[in-house]
Design an enzyme around this catalytic site. Structure first.
Site, PDB file in Angstrom:
ATOM      1  N   LYS A  49       0.977  -1.803   0.255  1.00  0.00           N
ATOM      2  CA  LYS A  49       0.355  -0.128  -0.008  1.00  0.00           C
ATOM      3  C   LYS A  49       1.159   1.185  -0.006  1.00  0.00           C
ATOM      4  CE  LYS A  49      -3.547  -2.400   2.260  1.00  0.00           C
ATOM      5  NZ  LYS A  49      -3.652  -3.254   3.653  1.00  0.00           N
ATOM      6  N   GLN A  93      -4.947  -1.798   9.184  1.00  0.00           N
ATOM      7  CA  GLN A  93      -4.492  -3.175   8.800  1.00  0.00           C
ATOM      8  C   GLN A  93      -4.839  -4.125   9.607  1.00  0.00           C
ATOM      9  OE1 GLN A  93      -3.667  -3.843   6.091  1.00  0.00           O
ATOM     10  NE2 GLN A  93      -3.697  -5.847   6.283  1.00  0.00           N
ATOM     11  N   ASP A 116     -12.062   1.226   3.852  1.00  0.00           N
ATOM     12  CA  ASP A 116     -12.408   0.033   3.817  1.00  0.00           C
ATOM     13  C   ASP A 116     -14.026   0.147   3.271  1.00  0.00           C
ATOM     14  OD1 ASP A 116     -10.035  -1.846   3.745  1.00  0.00           O
ATOM     15  OD2 ASP A 116      -9.980  -1.550   6.113  1.00  0.00           O
TER      16      ASP A 116
HETATM   17  N1  GUN Z   1      -6.775  -7.494   6.009  1.00  0.00           N
HETATM   18  C1  GUN Z   1      -6.707  -8.158   5.333  1.00  0.00           C
HETATM   19  N2  GUN Z   1      -7.745  -7.724   4.222  1.00  0.00           N
HETATM   20  C2  GUN Z   1      -7.873  -6.442   4.429  1.00  0.00           C
HETATM   21  C3  GUN Z   1      -8.230  -5.337   4.083  1.00  0.00           C
HETATM   22  O1  GUN Z   1      -8.984  -5.381   3.002  1.00  0.00           O
HETATM   23  N3  GUN Z   1      -8.730  -4.000   5.139  1.00  0.00           N
HETATM   24  C4  GUN Z   1      -8.055  -3.671   5.923  1.00  0.00           C
HETATM   25  N4  GUN Z   1      -8.482  -3.021   6.974  1.00  0.00           N
HETATM   26  N5  GUN Z   1      -7.117  -5.233   6.920  1.00  0.00           N
HETATM   27  C5  GUN Z   1      -7.225  -6.494   5.666  1.00  0.00           C
END
Ligand code: GUN
Length: 279
Positions: A49, A93, A116
């Site tokens: 990211k 995350q 998200d």
């Molecule tokens: N962990 C695995 N997939 C995701 C996601 O799409 N967003 C977040 N914040 N954590 C994750």
């Protein structure tokens, strides 16, 4: 032999579009990715990211904090980012260390910065209409289908998995695209029979070789959301790729299918949030 749904190529195109649009805004968009602890998979995702932000001209305003951080301290950091006008999107995350209440943390993120789309208010928006952001993985799947001219309209779609992150929002998005959707999960007794009905099959369980060729209808579109390691340590999804590709009309590879799309549409969500904040 199935045509490959090339998520890597489309993701590159989307990120170029985001970069061009982000550069035209009066203020650069900002994303705060918060990583708590040192989960190796999460570290890889967060690095990805950060790289995407750089490519898209999005400010990376996140932080990495130790696993022992208290829930109170994490909530304080989120409150600070909620109040910071340079931050357009906040992403905590997952998974979080066990001593931190995930529901409480996701509810603490301002819905306007929830890129998200995990806050219950945005989950509700998604049920009734058009939120500013969509959950990245299902949104990425829909964009990939759209790129290849595949619509869910009039099709039977089968989603394997009912998680809040993928299965449930995937179901809503396929429904919104006029699909007829069946959701299967660990308590579904006749998984093979259900899968055989699918014109579009989305696997999001996290189990190597869950979907074998005998479970797939000739000509089906097969989307593999999972990211597993097999016994040899090789990255793979839920689908027995080589055998299923013989029967499917379209298939996503792992890696290079859904994964890059998830990342690219996160950048699009940050841009959408930034545009909304700069209105
Ligand atoms: N962990 C695995 N997939 C995701 C996601 O799409 N967003 C977040 N914040 N954590 C994750």
């Amino acid at each position: 032999m199935a045509q490959i749904l090339d998520g890597k190529a489309l993701a590159k195109k989307i990120k170029e579009q985001v970069a061009a649009e982000a550069a035209s805004l009066p203020r650069r968009p900002g994303l705060a990715v918060i990583l708590v602890g040192e989960n190796p998979a999460s570290q890889v995702y967060v690095r990805g990211k950060e790289k995407d932000c750089e490519e898209c001209g999005i400010l990376n305003l996140g932080c990495k904090i130790p696993a022992e951080t208290s829930e109170e301290e994490l909530l304080r950091i989120i409150a600070e980012m909620n109040a910071d006008p340079a931050v357009d999107g906040i992403l905590v995350q997952l998974p979080l260390p066990k001593h931190i209440d995930e529901g409480k943390v996701l509810r603490a993120i301002s819905p306007a910065k929830d890129v998200d789309c995990f806050h219950p208010e945005n989950v509700g928006e998604m049920m009734v209409g058009d939120p500013i952001c969509w959950p990245c993985t299902p949104f990425g799947v829909m964009e990939l289908l759209r790129e290849y001219g595949i619509s869910a309209a009039g099709k039977h779609c089968v989603v394997l998995g009912r998680s809040n992150i993928v299965g449930k929002p995937m179901t809503l998005l396929l429904l919104r695209d006029n699909g007829t959707v069946t959701v299967c999960h660990s308590r579904t007794p006749d998984l093979k029979e259900q899968c055989l009905k699918a014109d579009i099959l989305v696997a999001a369980v996290g189990k190597v070789n869950l979907v074998t060729a005998d479970m797939v209808k000739e000509g089906a579109v097969v989307i593999d959301v999972a990211m597993n390691r097999n016994e040899a340590g090789k990255l793979c999804g839920d689908v027995d790729y080589v055998a299923v590709a013989e029967k499917a009309s379209y298939i996503t590879p792992v890696p290079g299918g859904v994964g890059p799309m998830t990342r690219a549409v996160l950048m699009r969500n940050v841009l959408a949030a930034a545009k909304d904040h700069q209105k």
